[in-house]
Design a protein around this motif. Structure first.
Motif, short mmCIF file in Angstrom:
data_model
loop_
_atom_site.label_atom_id
_atom_site.label_comp_id
_atom_site.label_asym_id
_atom_site.label_seq_id
_atom_site.Cartn_x
_atom_site.Cartn_y
_atom_site.Cartn_z
N LEU A 288 12.53 -56.31 14.42
CA LEU A 288 13.95 -56.00 14.43
C LEU A 288 14.79 -57.27 14.46
CD1 LEU A 288 16.16 -53.88 14.50
CD2 LEU A 288 16.02 -53.92 17.00
N GLU A 289 14.41 -58.23 15.28
CA GLU A 289 15.15 -59.49 15.36
C GLU A 289 15.17 -60.20 14.01
OE1 GLU A 289 13.98 -62.27 18.36
OE2 GLU A 289 14.18 -60.78 19.97
N LEU A 290 14.02 -60.28 13.37
CA LEU A 290 13.93 -60.95 12.06
C LEU A 290 14.79 -60.23 11.03
CD1 LEU A 290 10.13 -61.85 11.95
CD2 LEU A 290 12.04 -63.43 12.24
N TYR A 291 14.76 -58.89 11.06
CA TYR A 291 15.54 -58.12 10.09
C TYR A 291 17.03 -58.34 10.30
CZ TYR A 291 17.02 -54.35 7.04
OH TYR A 291 17.60 -53.63 6.04
N GLN B 209 4.93 -60.72 6.20
CA GLN B 209 4.09 -61.93 6.13
C GLN B 209 4.04 -62.65 7.48
OE1 GLN B 209 5.87 -64.12 2.93
NE2 GLN B 209 4.75 -63.02 1.33
N GLN B 210 5.17 -62.73 8.15
CA GLN B 210 5.21 -63.44 9.43
C GLN B 210 4.44 -62.71 10.53
OE1 GLN B 210 9.05 -64.65 10.81
NE2 GLN B 210 9.53 -65.79 8.95
N SER C 218 1.52 -54.96 6.90
CA SER C 218 1.99 -54.56 5.57
C SER C 218 3.49 -54.26 5.60
CB SER C 218 1.22 -53.35 5.08
OG SER C 218 1.55 -52.22 5.86
N GLN C 219 4.09 -54.30 4.44
CA GLN C 219 5.52 -54.01 4.33
C GLN C 219 5.85 -52.57 4.70
OE1 GLN C 219 7.21 -52.35 1.31
NE2 GLN C 219 9.07 -52.45 2.53
N PRO C 220 5.04 -51.57 4.28
CA PRO C 220 5.32 -50.20 4.73
C PRO C 220 5.25 -50.05 6.25
CG PRO C 220 3.86 -50.16 2.85
CD PRO C 220 3.99 -51.59 3.26
#
Length: 146
Positions: free
Chosen positions: A8-11, A22-23, A27-29
């Protein structure tokens, strides 16, 4: 800090889902599934969506402006030709030989020995108002000289 709050912080900092995945090493899903649990995610998603729409609108307007500028010169030439045609038609109600030949130039061939434009009968029957031939100065129609 657990993966949910980190995601959430990164988003909220502006990272894309792929970069977050990646970090965090997932997976993206899976990142999307985690983020859907937070109301802040939906608000940020809407904000990004509006920002992207605004950016796309600005890009489209800039693109249209560039296209307008690109065709501006061609439009001015077209207007000039139109004004000349209007003037030639409105004078006597009849076109001069020069204007007629200019409009039907594809039906004329350049005769080198006579230095004249001669109507090409293979193009079809010559209308009565078109001259059979007309004198052309050497410097005027260089494209007909071989």
């Amino acid at each position: 800090m657990d993966k949910k709050t980190k995601a959430l912080e990164l988003y909220l900092e502006g990272f894309k889902l792929v970069e977050i995945a990646q970090q965090l090493g997932i997976s993206q899903p899976a990142v999307t599934k985690i983020l859907r649990q937070f109301p802040e995610y939906h608000q940020e998603k809407e904000r990004r969506k509006k920002e992207n729409e605004k950016r796309a609108k600005e890009w489209r307007n800039e693109y249209k402006k560039q296209k307008r500028e690109q065709y501006e010169e061609e439009y001015e030439l077209l207007q000039k030709d139109h004004r000349e045609a209007v003037q030639s038609l409105s004078r006597k109600g009849r076109l001069s030989n020069d204007v007629l030949i200019k409009l039907c130039i594809l039906h004329y061939d350049y005769s080198k020995e006579k230095e004249r434009l001669v109507f090409n009968e293979s193009a079809g029957k010559r209308p009565a108002d078109l001259p059979k031939s007309t004198y052309v100065h050497k410097n005027v129609l260089k494209q007909f000289r071989v």
